[in-house]
Design a protein around this motif. Structure first.
Motif, short mmCIF file in Angstrom:
data_model
loop_
_atom_site.label_atom_id
_atom_site.label_comp_id
_atom_site.label_asym_id
_atom_site.label_seq_id
_atom_site.Cartn_x
_atom_site.Cartn_y
_atom_site.Cartn_z
N THR A 37 -49.10 -45.97 -42.36
CA THR A 37 -47.96 -45.05 -42.45
C THR A 37 -48.41 -43.60 -42.48
OG1 THR A 37 -46.69 -46.72 -43.66
CG2 THR A 37 -45.92 -44.45 -43.80
N PHE B 136 -49.12 -41.79 -39.11
CA PHE B 136 -47.99 -41.25 -38.35
C PHE B 136 -47.29 -40.12 -39.10
CE2 PHE B 136 -48.41 -45.52 -36.52
CZ PHE B 136 -48.37 -45.21 -35.16
N ILE B 137 -46.96 -40.33 -40.37
CA ILE B 137 -46.13 -39.38 -41.11
C ILE B 137 -46.91 -38.13 -41.54
CG2 ILE B 137 -44.62 -39.06 -43.10
CD1 ILE B 137 -43.59 -40.95 -40.89
N TYR C 128 -47.26 -36.74 -36.76
CA TYR C 128 -46.01 -35.99 -36.67
C TYR C 128 -46.04 -34.68 -37.46
CZ TYR C 128 -43.57 -39.78 -34.28
OH TYR C 128 -43.18 -40.72 -33.36
N GLY D 70 -38.71 -44.40 -40.69
CA GLY D 70 -37.59 -43.46 -40.61
C GLY D 70 -36.69 -43.49 -41.83
N VAL E 158 -39.06 -38.32 -44.84
CA VAL E 158 -38.81 -38.30 -43.39
C VAL E 158 -37.35 -37.95 -43.12
CG1 VAL E 158 -38.73 -39.70 -41.30
CG2 VAL E 158 -40.68 -39.90 -42.86
N ASN F 214 -36.14 -34.40 -41.21
CA ASN F 214 -35.70 -34.62 -39.84
C ASN F 214 -34.18 -34.74 -39.68
OD1 ASN F 214 -38.35 -35.25 -38.11
ND2 ASN F 214 -38.60 -36.17 -40.14
N TYR G 149 -38.57 -42.81 -35.80
CA TYR G 149 -39.74 -43.15 -36.61
C TYR G 149 -39.81 -44.65 -36.86
CZ TYR G 149 -40.49 -38.18 -37.59
OH TYR G 149 -40.75 -36.83 -37.47
N SER G 150 -38.67 -45.25 -37.14
CA SER G 150 -38.64 -46.69 -37.36
C SER G 150 -38.95 -47.45 -36.08
CB SER G 150 -37.26 -47.11 -37.90
OG SER G 150 -37.02 -46.54 -39.18
#
Length: 379
Positions: free
Chosen positions: A138, A141-142, A146, A192, A197, A201, A215-216
């Motif tokens: 996780t 990505f987070i 991103y 997501g 997040v 967003n 995101y999901s």
């Protein structure tokens, strides 16, 4: 049991390294034994603590870097995980935490320590019988892809997924070479739906707090790649006595979010510290406002203590026929079939515990006795 990964399975290794990414202060640990802030990024126990208890190893799985561990502590299992880590080598550098290759090196060190105590042959048999759990990805990505421009300049999204995928395969190969034969690899949660997040967003973070689908979707894509690879490894090594499984944590958490209130959770889009929108790490501290827990309906269990657990695990203490119990749903284990390597038969594993007396008598409660039920999910 040996555990590798990030904050979802780190019981406090970051306490023993030079990093600001720690949680050894309140309100972390407020529901742990003696309200101790152990370094777990949760209000109580981690999923791996529950698993260790269920199989009768011990109540809590300790961090490997704890200098006070006994040989018995080492023999019954430890976690090498480090909060903030990930499969991408850049991810742990952001928070100055322990990367995955270093976690593997610590495991090699562990083997040498145990070998010196019980001998090489017994050590190898011990490793062969052990279960290995991996939970990470996780943060890649987070926190990394991103949030920072470095990887986005080099990789497209699909290219980055392939890059991470290769890192996972390399890590699994490293575990295999060190004797691991029973491995469980956790997938990604619906990223997501993470409160931070949503906050960063959403067009209106105060009023529109629905999950961010893109995101999901990335999590589902990566999970499918990972699941197919793990299934392939399972069949390719089964003749050697290996058991390698993919653990779906996406579906249970998504079910909990979509069925708001059904499992006793009133809030599914905010955290339980401060505003609930962004606070984590040192931003969640003794001065932060924190929620008091879920207040369920009268016909529901008296409180839902799993709100602080990692995705894929919800624990609900209750009283059944006047006896204290607690139950846990530990994700969905996808078991591949021989007819098709890509077909899976997921099942929800529910474990109900009842306290049992300590072995040999004495006062106090011993380990909890587990009653395991595994039911296929209706398609």
């Amino acid at each position: 049991m040996f555990v590798f990964g990030d904050s979802t399975v780190d019981p406090g290794n970051n306490n023993f390294i030079s990093t600001a990414f720690r949680s050894n202060f309140h309100p972390y640990g407020q529901d742990f034994e003696n309200q101790t802030a152990t370094g777990r990024f949760t209000n109580g126990r981690l999923t791996t603590d529950f698993v260790a208890s269920y199989v009768g190893l011990k109540e809590y799985l300790p961090p490997y870097l704890d200098p006070n561990l006994s040989m018995e502590d080492l023999m019954t299992g430890v976690s090498f995980a480090s909060a903030g880590s990930g499969f991408d080598p850049l991810t742990p550098r952001i928070s100055e935490v322990i990367d995955m290759p270093r976690q593997l090196e610590y495991f090699k060190e562990y083997k040498r320590r145990v070998e010196s105590a019980i001998g090489k042959q017994k050590m190898e048999q011990h490793i062969k019988r052990a279960v290995f759990l991996i939970s990470a990805g996780t943060n890649d990505f987070i926190v990394n892809y991103y949030a920072l421009p470095i990887r986005r300049k080099t990789y497209t999204l699909s290219g980055y997924q392939q890059f991470l995928f290769q890192q996972v395969k390399q890590f699994l190969q490293g575990l295999w070479e060190e004797g691991a034969r029973k491995i469980a690899v956790s997938g990604l949660p619906p990223m997501g739906c993470l409160p931070a997040v949503i906050t960063l967003n959403s067009y209106n973070a105060l009023l529109q707090r629905g999950c961010i689908e893109k995101y999901s979707f990335v999590a589902r894509q990566f999970n499918l790649m990972l699941q197919n690879e793990v299934n392939s490894m399972h069949f390719g090594t089964a003749h050697l006595g290996a058991k390698i499984y993919f653990v779906d944590i996406y579906a249970p958490l998504a079910d909990m979010i979509q069925g708001k209130g059904r499992l006793g959770f009133d809030e599914v889009d905010t955290g339980c510290c401060g505003s609930g929108y962004l606070e984590a790490g040192f931003l969640c501290n003794p001065n932060s406002i924190k929620c008091l827990g879920v207040i369920p309906r009268q016909d529901q269990p008296r409180r839902a203590a799993g709100a602080g657990l990692p995705p894929g695990a919800q624990t609900i203490p209750a009283r059944v026929r006047g006896e204290e119990t607690r139950s846990l749903t530990v994700g969905r284990t996808c078991t591949p079939t021989r007819e098709s390597r890509h077909e899976v038969h997921p099942a929800t594993t529910t474990i109900t515990e009842r306290p049992r007396p300590r072995v040999g008598g004495g006062n106090g409660r011993g380990l909890w006795k587990a009653e395991i039920q595994r039911e296929p999910i209706k398609r």
